[in-house]
Design a protein around this motif. Structure first.
Motif, PDB file in Angstrom:
ATOM      1  N   ASP A   3      -5.404   0.458  -0.635  1.00 33.88           N
ATOM      2  CA  ASP A   3      -4.884   2.015  -0.001  1.00 33.88           C
ATOM      3  C   ASP A   3      -4.355   1.856   1.334  1.00 33.88           C
ATOM      4  O   ASP A   3      -4.477   0.676   2.012  1.00 33.88           O
ATOM      5  CB  ASP A   3      -6.369   2.561   0.013  1.00 33.88           C
ATOM      6  CG  ASP A   3      -7.268   2.226   0.938  1.00 33.88           C
ATOM      7  OD1 ASP A   3      -7.287   2.877   1.878  1.00 33.88           O
ATOM      8  OD2 ASP A   3      -7.854   1.076   0.697  1.00 33.88           O
ATOM      9  N   ASP A  19       0.789  -1.269  -0.168  1.00 32.96           N
ATOM     10  CA  ASP A  19       0.052  -0.048   0.105  1.00 32.96           C
ATOM     11  C   ASP A  19       0.771   1.099   0.105  1.00 32.96           C
ATOM     12  O   ASP A  19       2.085   1.131   0.042  1.00 32.96           O
ATOM     13  CB  ASP A  19      -0.742  -0.016   1.111  1.00 32.96           C
ATOM     14  CG  ASP A  19      -0.173  -0.003   2.525  1.00 32.96           C
ATOM     15  OD1 ASP A  19       0.514   0.853   2.725  1.00 32.96           O
ATOM     16  OD2 ASP A  19      -0.482  -0.922   3.419  1.00 32.96           O
ATOM     17  N   CYS A  62      -4.849   7.919  -2.267  1.00 30.34           N
ATOM     18  CA  CYS A  62      -4.455   6.858  -3.146  1.00 30.34           C
ATOM     19  C   CYS A  62      -5.440   6.949  -4.398  1.00 30.34           C
ATOM     20  O   CYS A  62      -6.557   7.306  -4.237  1.00 30.34           O
ATOM     21  CB  CYS A  62      -4.811   5.317  -2.453  1.00 30.34           C
ATOM     22  SG  CYS A  62      -3.653   4.023  -2.918  1.00 30.34           S
TER      23      CYS A  62
END
Length: 342
Positions: free
Chosen positions: A230, A142, A149
Motif C-alpha cells: 500500500d 504502490d 488501497c
C-alpha cells in the motif's frame, strides 16, 4: 528494439528548473538514438542551454508553469499552456514516445491519467520506484502515500510490477513479495489477509512468481524482485532506504578521511567505493515510472540535478522500448480477482 525514441521533457518542473532539466536532457541527446523535445518557456530554455540548442533538439514554447502550491487535481486544466499539459498532449498525440517531469507528483499523475489515459481496464496507475538491494535492484510498487488501497489494487500492482521487472530490469522470472511485518500468512492487517490468497492463487496458476509475505529487511537483502505495498507503508520504506543510504555514504566518507593512513586506504579502494556510492545514490536511477498509463510517463525527484535528469531520460527511453505497455494490455483480464476472491 526501436532505433530511436523521442523523449519529451518538462523543462519548467522541479526545484532546479530550467537549468538542470535542460542541461541534463541535452547531455543525453543523440546517445543511443535518444531525441529530446523540451517543453517550456522558450527564452528560458535557450538561456539555460547557453543561447541555442543542438541540431535535432525541438523546443516547444509553453508559457505557463504548474507550481507546487497549485491544486494538483485541477492545475493542468486551468493552465492549459503549461509545460506539463502541452507535453502530455504531445505524448497523447504521438509526437513523442515518453514524458519526463520533475514537477508536482500529484499534478503529473492527474494530468497523465486524464490526458494520456490509463490502459483500458487498469483502475489506478501505480508508482514504480526502483530501489537498491544487496543483490541488485527491486521494484517497489504502490498506489501513492495518500491513496486508499484495496486487495484488488494490490493484485493489479503485483502484475504491473512483475511486468516492469521483466521488461525493463531484465529479470526473467521476477519474485513477487507482499510487504508485511512477518513472513507468515497470518501476519499483518486485513488488507494483507485479503490480498495474500489472491496472489497465492495467481502463483498457483503460473501467472505470478509469488513467494509470499516479505519483511522490509529481507526485501533490502534481495529477497524478492517486486515488493507490493500500500502507499503508506511503501512510502515509509522508500524514504527509509533513501535516509539510510545517505547516512551510510556520509559515515563511510568520514571514516576514510580521519587520518593519513585511512586516506591511503581510500585511494586503494577508490573503485570499490565508487561502486558502493553508485549503488546507494538515488540519482543513479533518476526517476519513477507511472505504470498503467497508456504511454510512458516518468517522474523525476523534485530536487533532481543534471545527472538525475539524464538518468530519468535514459529510463524513459528504456521503458518506451521495453514493450511493457503491450504486455499490460494483453494481460489486463488476469489482474482483476473474481468476486469470490475479494
Amino acid at each position: 528494439m526501436r532505433s530511436s525514441v523521442r523523449i519529451i521533457v518538462d523543462a519548467m518542473g522541479g526545484d532546479n528548473a530550467p537549468e538542470a532539466l535542460v542541461k541534463g536532457a541535452l547531455s543525453v541527446h543523440g546517445q543511443g538514438g535518444v531525441e529530446i523535445i523540451l517543453a517550456g518557456r522558450e527564452e528560458e530554455i535557450l538561456a539555460a542551454a547557453g543561447g541555442s540548442v543542438p541540431a535535432g533538439v525541438q523546443v516547444v514554447d509553453a508559457r505557463e508553469v504548474i507550481e507546487i502550491c497549485d491544486d494538483p487535481a485541477t492545475a493542468f486544466k486551468r493552465k492549459k499552456d503549461s509545460s506539463v499539459t502541452v507535453g502530455l498532449t504531445m505524448l497523447k498525440n504521438g509526437e513523442g514516445d515518453a514524458f519526463v517531469s520533475a514537477g508536482s507528483t500529484g499534478a503529473l499523475l492527474s494530468a497523465a491519467t486524464l490526458i494520456v489515459k490509463r490502459v483500458r481496464g487498469i483502475r489506478r496507475a501505480a508508482l514504480c520506484p526502483v530501489i537498491p538491494t544487496a543483490t541488485g535492484r527491486a521494484v517497489l510498487i504502490d498506489c501513492g502515500a495518500n491513496a486508499e488501497c484495496t486487495a484488488e489494487y494490490l493484485t493489479q500492482f503485483a502484475y504491473l510490477g512483475s511486468f516492469y521487472a521483466r521488461r525493463v530490469l531484465g529479470v526473467k522470472r521476477p519474485r513477487v513479495g507482499l510487504l508485511n511485518i512477518g513472513a507468515e500468512p497470518s501476519k499483518g492487517d486485513a488488507l494483507r489477509h485479503e490480498t495474500y490468497p489472491i496472489l497465492q492463487a495467481a502463483g498457483e496458476r503460473g501467472e505470478l512468481n509469488f513467494i509470499g509475505n516479505i519483511e522490509a529487511r529481507e526485501a533490502i537483502l534481495g529477497g524478492c524482485d517486486v515488493i507490493v505495498s500500500d502507499g503508506f507503508a511503501g512510502n515509509i520504506m522508500l524514504k527509509s532506504i533513501e535516509g539510510v543510504g545517505s547516512f551510510l555514504g556520509r559515515e563511510v566518507k568520514g571514516m576514510f578521511l580521519r587520518s593519513g593512513l585511512s586516506k591511503m586506504c581510500a585511494l586503494l579502494m577508490k573503485g570499490s567505493l565508487r561502486t558502493f556510492k553508485e549503488k546507494i545514490d538515488p540519482d543513479t536511477i533518476g526517476g519513477t515510472a507511472f505504470i498503467g498509463i497508456s504511454k510512458p510517463v516518468i517522474k523525476a525527484h523534485g530536487s533532481s540535478g543534471e545527472r538525475a535528469i539524464a538518468q530519468a531520460v535514459r529510463q524513459a527511453a528504456a521503458v518506451a522500448r521495453s514493450g511493457i505497455i503491450a504486455d499490460i494490455e494483453a494481460n489486463v483480464s488476469r489482474m482483476h480477482p473474481s468476486a469470490e476472491q475479494l
